[in-house]
Design an enzyme around this catalytic site. Sequence first.
Site, mmCIF file in Angstrom:
data_model
loop_
_atom_site.group_PDB
_atom_site.id
_atom_site.type_symbol
_atom_site.label_atom_id
_atom_site.label_comp_id
_atom_site.label_asym_id
_atom_site.label_seq_id
_atom_site.Cartn_x
_atom_site.Cartn_y
_atom_site.Cartn_z
ATOM 1 N N TYR A 116 0.844 -1.202 0.000
ATOM 2 C CA TYR A 116 0.000 0.000 0.000
ATOM 3 C C TYR A 116 0.871 1.241 0.000
ATOM 4 O O TYR A 116 2.038 1.221 0.373
ATOM 5 C CB TYR A 116 -0.954 -0.006 1.194
ATOM 6 C CG TYR A 116 -0.303 0.171 2.544
ATOM 7 C CD1 TYR A 116 -0.334 1.394 3.210
ATOM 8 C CD2 TYR A 116 0.344 -0.892 3.165
ATOM 9 C CE1 TYR A 116 0.256 1.556 4.444
ATOM 10 C CE2 TYR A 116 0.940 -0.749 4.405
ATOM 11 C CZ TYR A 116 0.899 0.477 5.036
ATOM 12 O OH TYR A 116 1.485 0.633 6.265
ATOM 13 N N TYR A 172 15.914 -3.164 9.971
ATOM 14 C CA TYR A 172 16.498 -1.939 10.522
ATOM 15 C C TYR A 172 18.001 -2.120 10.714
ATOM 16 O O TYR A 172 18.447 -3.146 11.243
ATOM 17 C CB TYR A 172 15.882 -1.594 11.877
ATOM 18 C CG TYR A 172 14.408 -1.309 11.847
ATOM 19 C CD1 TYR A 172 13.920 -0.031 11.613
ATOM 20 C CD2 TYR A 172 13.487 -2.322 12.083
ATOM 21 C CE1 TYR A 172 12.571 0.238 11.604
ATOM 22 C CE2 TYR A 172 12.130 -2.071 12.074
ATOM 23 C CZ TYR A 172 11.679 -0.793 11.831
ATOM 24 O OH TYR A 172 10.335 -0.545 11.817
ATOM 25 N N HIS A 181 2.957 6.502 13.645
ATOM 26 C CA HIS A 181 1.894 6.240 12.677
ATOM 27 C C HIS A 181 0.857 5.318 13.312
ATOM 28 O O HIS A 181 1.095 4.699 14.357
ATOM 29 C CB HIS A 181 2.458 5.597 11.409
ATOM 30 C CG HIS A 181 3.004 4.218 11.625
ATOM 31 N ND1 HIS A 181 4.235 3.995 12.213
ATOM 32 C CD2 HIS A 181 2.469 2.986 11.364
ATOM 33 C CE1 HIS A 181 4.454 2.698 12.289
ATOM 34 N NE2 HIS A 181 3.389 2.055 11.795
ATOM 35 N N ARG A 254 18.095 -5.142 13.497
ATOM 36 C CA ARG A 254 16.858 -5.729 13.996
ATOM 37 C C ARG A 254 15.879 -5.885 12.840
ATOM 38 O O ARG A 254 15.766 -5.001 11.988
ATOM 39 C CB ARG A 254 16.245 -4.844 15.074
ATOM 40 C CG ARG A 254 15.004 -5.450 15.721
ATOM 41 C CD ARG A 254 13.861 -4.498 15.748
ATOM 42 N NE ARG A 254 12.652 -5.078 16.333
ATOM 43 C CZ ARG A 254 11.463 -4.517 16.309
ATOM 44 N NH1 ARG A 254 11.318 -3.336 15.733
ATOM 45 N NH2 ARG A 254 10.422 -5.113 16.832
#
Length: 389
Positions: A116, A172, A181, A254
């Site tokens: 998306y 990450y 968010h 991570r």
Amino acid sequence: MADSYRDLRHKLQSPDYRSVEYGRRRRESDSRRKHHDSEKYQSSRHRHDKTEIPRQEELRKVNAGIQQRSLFSSEECKAIEGKIDSVVKHARLGDYKAHTVDRAPLRNKYFFGEGYTYGSQLAKKGPGMERLYPKGEVDEIPDWILKLVAKPIYDAKIIPNGFFNSAVINDYLPGGCIVSHIDPPHIFDRPIVSVSFFSDSVLSFGCRFSFRPIRVSKPVLCLPVKKGHVTLISEYAADHITHCIRPQDIVERRAVIILRRVFPDAPRLEPASSVERPLSRKRRRESTSSSASTSEAESPSGSEELQENNTKENEEGEKKSPTQTYYHRATKNSTRVYRHHHFSNSESEHSDTENGDNKSPVKKSKHKHKVKKKKSRREVKTSKRSKRS
């Protein structure tokens, strides 16, 4: 003591008076502190306690929407981490579709099943404007995610079977982050399930980001997310407060696998092929020439049909261009004449009859406009000199 002072100013400046006055004020402040809960007096500490009450209520709501469980062993984590490394390798080689990989500084996202638009990718900014990509523009969920990650969650009765149809891998590097968010509620069902790998980290709720330089406000809750643990967020924690990963919380590499269910009626972008754009003149000619060549190859009479079509198009083109403009430059000491000649459809038909057929003549409609140009200064001077001579 008051009799020993001749002037009131000496009394006010004396150290004895100050100590007495200070003691009296201190006793009054002590009495106010004892009765700070009374309606008559409210201290700053009491006002601070009032603001802390809704914050504690918010913290209780966030904790109520969070569930955590240690599910994957160290051996299982190593096997899954090896699969994540293979995904990163395939992405570097360009084996995935365009919308599967989303790169950012110190963080990469890999969409499977459904992808998306979000953040800067949005055509119109704001919550609720996120849209799914068209079907087929994102790679399917790999089998190893379904077997190694989703199946143990189903077997543990954490989520009912067949719930997930979307998987995202967030990789990450140290110092990476994801801003505050809320996962779009008009696209994803609740709960949102995530599993951490490679190292431990912290999921923060209720932060605000500011940039240049990047700074993060104090969170409402810092939730430790450990390697091999499953985290579920729903209700208030998923819908009414933001969550993020702060840069200071990513010390080592991570990765997290996020499993979600996309609603069947979630808004989706239209495929690019369905949008028809008007062809240019050059492309029209190329298309007509290619269609003509194919028709000639298919049937021997195609050339005759093509000639008839060309004559019809020429006749229609002549009818569609009814105006012609002529510019006549005059000789010296004369005016310039602009003749704008307008042909109507009836006049074009009449010109055809004069060349070939003997049909009844049609009256011409001509519109002539003569415009006299003003003489320039040089022409005026030359005319005056010619008259004098």
